[in-house]
Design an enzyme around this catalytic site. Structure first.
Site, PDB file in Angstrom:
ATOM      1  N   CYS A 454       0.830  -1.207   0.000  1.00 43.90           N
ATOM      2  CA  CYS A 454       0.000   0.000   0.000  1.00 43.90           C
ATOM      3  C   CYS A 454       0.862   1.253   0.000  1.00 43.90           C
ATOM      4  O   CYS A 454       0.437   2.308  -0.464  1.00 43.90           O
ATOM      5  CB  CYS A 454      -0.944  -0.001   1.201  1.00 43.90           C
ATOM      6  SG  CYS A 454      -0.119  -0.220   2.788  1.00 43.90           S
ATOM      7  N   HIS A 827      -1.049   0.951   7.581  1.00 44.81           N
ATOM      8  CA  HIS A 827      -1.604   0.963   6.230  1.00 44.81           C
ATOM      9  C   HIS A 827      -1.514   2.381   5.672  1.00 44.81           C
ATOM     10  O   HIS A 827      -1.610   3.361   6.410  1.00 44.81           O
ATOM     11  CB  HIS A 827      -3.066   0.499   6.275  1.00 44.81           C
ATOM     12  CG  HIS A 827      -3.747   0.498   4.941  1.00 44.81           C
ATOM     13  ND1 HIS A 827      -3.326  -0.292   3.893  1.00 44.81           N
ATOM     14  CD2 HIS A 827      -4.815   1.198   4.475  1.00 44.81           C
ATOM     15  CE1 HIS A 827      -4.116  -0.078   2.846  1.00 44.81           C
ATOM     16  NE2 HIS A 827      -5.019   0.830   3.178  1.00 44.81           N
TER      17      HIS A 827
END
Length: 996
Positions: A454, A827
């Site tokens: 990510c 994330h």
């Protein structure tokens, strides 16, 4: 006196005689009396209140207690003590097997008379513990409602700290076990009132303690997703969801649908039980949460869950359209379930036998609610006819039932189908609605996460949304001797033209992978960005060296020579320059060095850093939206990709700042001050440094991007171990070091240094300081005497001649957010928008150019949220609020784009070329063919997947029927008027069926 009162109450006299005698006793109680007599009367009144077998006796007990609380406060406080209350709460009152149910009412009654007593705090402390213990014992709805009433009236008794979160969670568990044992309408209404009191207490707590919301929601999901519960959780849990702020919805759904620890069975169980909540009357926003979770599951491609849940629940949802009190919410959920289920006709066909009866029932009801619902239902049915044609025999009775209602036009039908389709099903609509293709409704394409990638996906999407850079990359010619840039060009081209909802960046990842990164591990997106830009820059420089050799052999044309002699693309787009000056404090000699940079790494100033008294340029509401985040300590400073810089040294707290300005929306070159005469738009020259000192206000204990830039640009004292070796003095001397920007980049990249190394844990910890981020930023850039003269000749800013600085305006275009507490975990996702020039390129920039309004630039440009494969519409409000609700989600890397205007002209002549690249880039033949072939392959994959899914669906068991509700109706004339279920005023059995 107590004996007299007891004798009167227990006597067989008529009530009116008793009432007169009791009144005389009560009046006598208002007179002074000894402590022993007071105590006896308090004991008797307590006994009457708690164990009285008639309402009359309990009322007398209450009245006497109130009299003694008012007229004998000292004796009442002595009687109503902590030990007595503890005994009541833990042991009860009255004979075994017949303990009083009125203890909580009694305590609530007595509390009002001891609020100011010395023992009040001890009583509150006791009750905080005891109410927590009580809810852990799973009391009945009635007792829970009494606890809620007590705590609502006396919030001092609500548990605090960690106990508060536990209390909320246990209260939700209590609600999950609520059951209404009676089918009588009065009993059901009483049950609903009790549930509302309990959920209302949660709302009150969440308003003041927002930190308790997410743990409470986690507990709620644990309850409804459990597959081990013997009893199905109560639908009363719907009353909890209605009080959760809708601002939390996106984040909560995103976390749920991306949580790998939640199994498909648990998710299916949870969403199934949530859909049952449409039966809960008076609930608000329940349909919004159900639809949001269904959309979230579609975004992460949990189609098997969506298919099974839709087929098993759609009939039950449809049946609730009979009841006005829940009709609107049920209709919203039904609309989404049908419009999204476009791969097969099965869900729609389950409803066909029942539509005519429902339509007839709603027509008979003849209310505004029924008429509106019929019109929406008819529109929905015509959408299904359009999507699943070819069943005339099945559709004829339904068409007959809705023939009196308007038929929507084809554009409306296509809009509804395209707006609600699951992402992977959209391609099936392309035959009649090409715009749907296979992309999400945003038209943007996501990137597949290849295992903790990510960090790369968020950077790639931010670079892609930098439209000037994207156009330059897509316009590169074939065979440009830049293999990594070519792979980026292919990736950008697929993001622009592919029909897939998301594409895999695997090829680019392998080519751009920093060699020291660990495969499969989370990485620092800023580190990756620096490495990527460095690689692209060095690769193009290598191409220039190849050009030099070709030139020596005279194999290159003049056009090619001009192309290769320019700056690299990375330098044009992201390159700026900074002058570092060091002044020896002994001989006052100044040495200077100019460095190139592609990003500014901003350390956090110490908490005790002096902040100068400044006046804001505009009121807070006019400075543009602000992005607020959360706190810790400065990390180490990293440099630009090809220039190694020293880490920041200790700074002099008293050193003056070189201010950076945050701006509202105003004409370029003007400094707006609503308190001055110039606020109306008069262009008055102003010293940029004075203007830049007028900072946008931020909260006292919060930081802003201008604070961090000012800290970066403020002078450093080089003393002690950091002394400077002065060449003139030929020795180490105290010195002052300052950095000045001499050239602002076209795209300004700011990295907030949130990760610092903790020597105690040997790990990098995250700084969670509040940081406000302006939409518009003015940066002070030093200009040369030649540039100053040019500025003055063109009349753009005479004050620049005196200060030597110009304000360069930047618009925020991307925010990369890190969610987590460590750089090695968490994330990344990003918010982006495309900022483009509002000035036509052929228009001269002198004078006052006619720009599109700045408000249009900053508010009408659509924001998008890129979260790996999921792309959705967003807004700057969402960007601004994300950290308020999710403290670990903080902005990390910011992209600003330089706004064209008077400030930027003398500084960036080369950027006219970059700005003129807009228009649809013409891709070379090989790239166009590759995209076309992949789109055809995707269509074939979708067709195969649809066939496999249809085969899978045919093997599923038939969904259960939910038609007791309709069987009760069956055109029974006796149900007409105000008693039929269609009007919501039916008998007790129909109301019980509604709620449960």
């Amino acid at each position: 006196m107590d004996k007299i009162l007891e004798a009167v109450v227990m006597s067989s006299y008529p009530n009116n005689v008793k009432q007169g005698l009791v009144r005389r006793v009560i009046e006598a109680s208002k007179q002074p009396m000894d402590s022993e007599q007071c105590w006896s009367m308090l004991e008797l009144s307590t006994k009457l209140y708690l164990t009285g077998d008639t309402k009359y006796k309990r009322e007398i007990g209450k009245e006497v207690l109130e009299v003694y609380g008012h007229y004998h406060p000292e004796e009442f406080e002595e009687f109503f003590n902590v030990r007595f209350l503890l005994s009541l709460l833990q042991e009860g009152y009255g004979p075994l097997g017949k303990r009083s149910h009125y203890i909580l009412d009694y305590i609530q009654l007595g509390l009002q008379f001891v609020l100011e007593s010395p023992s009040a705090n001890s009583i509150f402390s006791l009750l905080r513990i005891e109410v927590l213990r009580k809810v852990c014992e799973r009391p009945s709805p009635k007792q829970c409602a009494k606890i809620s009433k007590l705590l609502t009236q006396h919030p001092q008794c609500i548990p605090t700290g960690k106990h508060l979160v536990l209390f909320c969670q246990q209260l939700i568990r209590c609600i999950g076990q609520f059951q209404c044992v009676s089918e009588g309408e009065e009993d059901i209404m009483e049950f609903l009132e009790q549930v509302n009191k309990v959920s209302g207490l949660l709302q009150r707590i969440w308003r003041t303690q927002t930190s308790a919301i997410l743990p409470s929601l986690k507990e709620l999901f644990t309850i409804i997703s459990s597959t081990e519960e013997q009893e199905v959780p109560s639908n009363a849990l719907a009353s909890v969801v209605q009080f959760v702020p809708l601002e939390l919805m996106d984040g909560v759904i995103r976390n749920l649908t991306n949580d790998d620890s939640i199994t498909d069975v648990q998710m299916m169980t949870a969403i199934g039980r949530m859909i049952d909540w449409v039966s809960w009357p008076l609930g608000k926003n329940i349909d919004k949460w159900i639809i949001a979770l269904l959309k979230g599951l579609a975004a992460v491609k949990k189609f098997s869950i969506l298919i099974e849940v839709t087929l098993s629940k759609i009939e039950k949802v449809f049946s609730k359209l009979l009841y006005p009190i829940v009709r609107q919410g049920a209709l919203s959920v039904l609309q989404y379930m049908l419009l999204s289920f476009q791969h097969s006709h099965e869900a729609f066909h389950l409803l066909l036998p029942h539509i005519p009866r429902l339509v007839a029932s709603l027509k008979k009801e003849d209310s505004n609610s029924a008429t509106s619902s019929l019109e929406q239902l008819a529109e929905l049915i015509h959408c299904m006819f359009f999507r699943f044609s070819g069943f005339p025999d099945l559709y004829e009775p339904v068409l007959e039932a809705v023939k009196a209602f308007p038929i929507p036009n084809e554009d409306r039908i296509k809009h509804l189908l395209g707006q609600n389709a699951w992402t992977s099903q959209k391609n099936e609509l392309a035959c009649f609605y090409p715009r749907l293709a296979s992309k999400s409704e945003t038209g943007k394409i996501g990137l597949i996460n290849l295992g903790n990638t990510c960090y790369m996906n968020s950077i790639i999407q931010s670079l892609f949304m930098a439209s000037d850079f994207r156009h330059s990359v897509l316009n590169l010619t074939e065979g440009n001797s830049q293999p990594l840039m070519t792979k980026l060009q292919w990736l950008f081209a697929f993001l622009e033209h592919s029909q897939r909802p998301a594409i895999s960046p695997e090829s680019f990842l392998s080519a751009s992978w920093p060699p020291w990164f660990t495969p499969g591990a989370q990485q620092d997106c800023s580190e990756y960005l620096k490495y990527l830009l460095d690689r692209l820059h060095e690769e193009e420089k290598t191409g220039k060296r190849i050009y030099q050799k070709l030139k020596e052999s005279s194999l290159m044309s003049q056009a090619m020579e001009h192309h290769y002699l320019n700056k690299t693309l990375i330098e044009k787009m992201f390159g700026g320059k900074m002058m570092t000056k060091i002044r020896c404090l002994k001989c006052l000699n100044v040495s200077s060095r100019e460095e190139a940079f592609t990003d500014l790494s901003l350390a956090f100033p110490p908490l005790d850093r002096h902040k100068p008294e400044t006046t804001s340029v505009l009121p807070v509401e006019e400075t543009g939206p602000q992005f607020i985040e959360r706190p810790e300590n400065p990390g180490q400073l990293t440099g630009s990709p090809w220039i190694q810089r020293k880490p920041p040294m200790a700074r002099d707290p008293a050193a003056p700042l070189l201010p950076v300005e945050t701006s509202g929306f105003q004409e370029l070159g003007e400094v707006a001050n609503p308190l001055s005469d110039n606020a109306a738009g008069m262009d008055t020259p102003k010293d940029p440094l004075l203007a830049l000192r007028e900072q946008a206000c931020t909260p006292k204990d919060s930081r802003s991007v201008p604070d961090l830039i000012n800290y970066f640009l403020s002078p450093e004292r080089l003393t002690a171990e950091n002394k400077y070796h002065c060449e003139k003095c030929a020795s180490l001397q105290d010195a002052e070091k300052v950095a000045e920007l001499t050239e602002g980049p076209h795209y300004l990249i700011l990295t907030l240094l949130r990760f610092s190394f903790d020597p105690r844990t040997m790990k990098r910890k995250k700084i969670l300081d509040n940081v406000s981020i302006p939409v518009v930023l003015k940066l002070p850039v030093l200009i040369s005497p030649e540039e100053t003269e040019e500025v003055c000749q063109t009349g753009r800013d005479r004050a620049a001649l005196e200060s030597g600085f110009m304000s360069v305006v930047y618009d925020l275009c991307s925010v990369v957010v890190h969610s987590g507490i460590s750089s090695e975990s968490g994330h990344y996702y990003c918010y982006s928008r495309e900022c483009a020039d509002t000035v036509p390129h052929g228009q001269p920039r002198s004078g006052a150019p006619k720009l599109a309004s700045d408000k249009q630039l900053d508010f009408e440009i659509q924001w998008y949220l890129f979260n790996d494969t999921r792309v959705s519409f967003s807004s700057f409000e969402s960007v601004s609020n994300v950290t308020s609700f999710f403290p670990k989600d903080t902005a990390y890397v910011l992209f600003y784009r330089q706004r064209p205007g008077r400030q930027s002209c003398p500084l960036h002549a080369p950027l006219a070329e970059a700005g003129g690249l807009h228009g649809d880039p013409s891709l070379h033949k090989d790239l166009m063919e590759a995209i076309s072939k992949d789109n055809i392959l995707y269509l074939q994959e979708q067709e195969k997947e649809a066939r496999n899914r249809a085969a899978y669906i045919s093997t599923l068991p038939k969904s259960p029927l939910w038609w007791r509700d309709f069987d009760r109706d069956k055109d029974d004339d006796s149900s007409s008027g105000a008693c039929g279920p269609a009007t919501g005023g039916g008998g007790s059995s129909s109301f019980h069926g509604l709620v449960f």
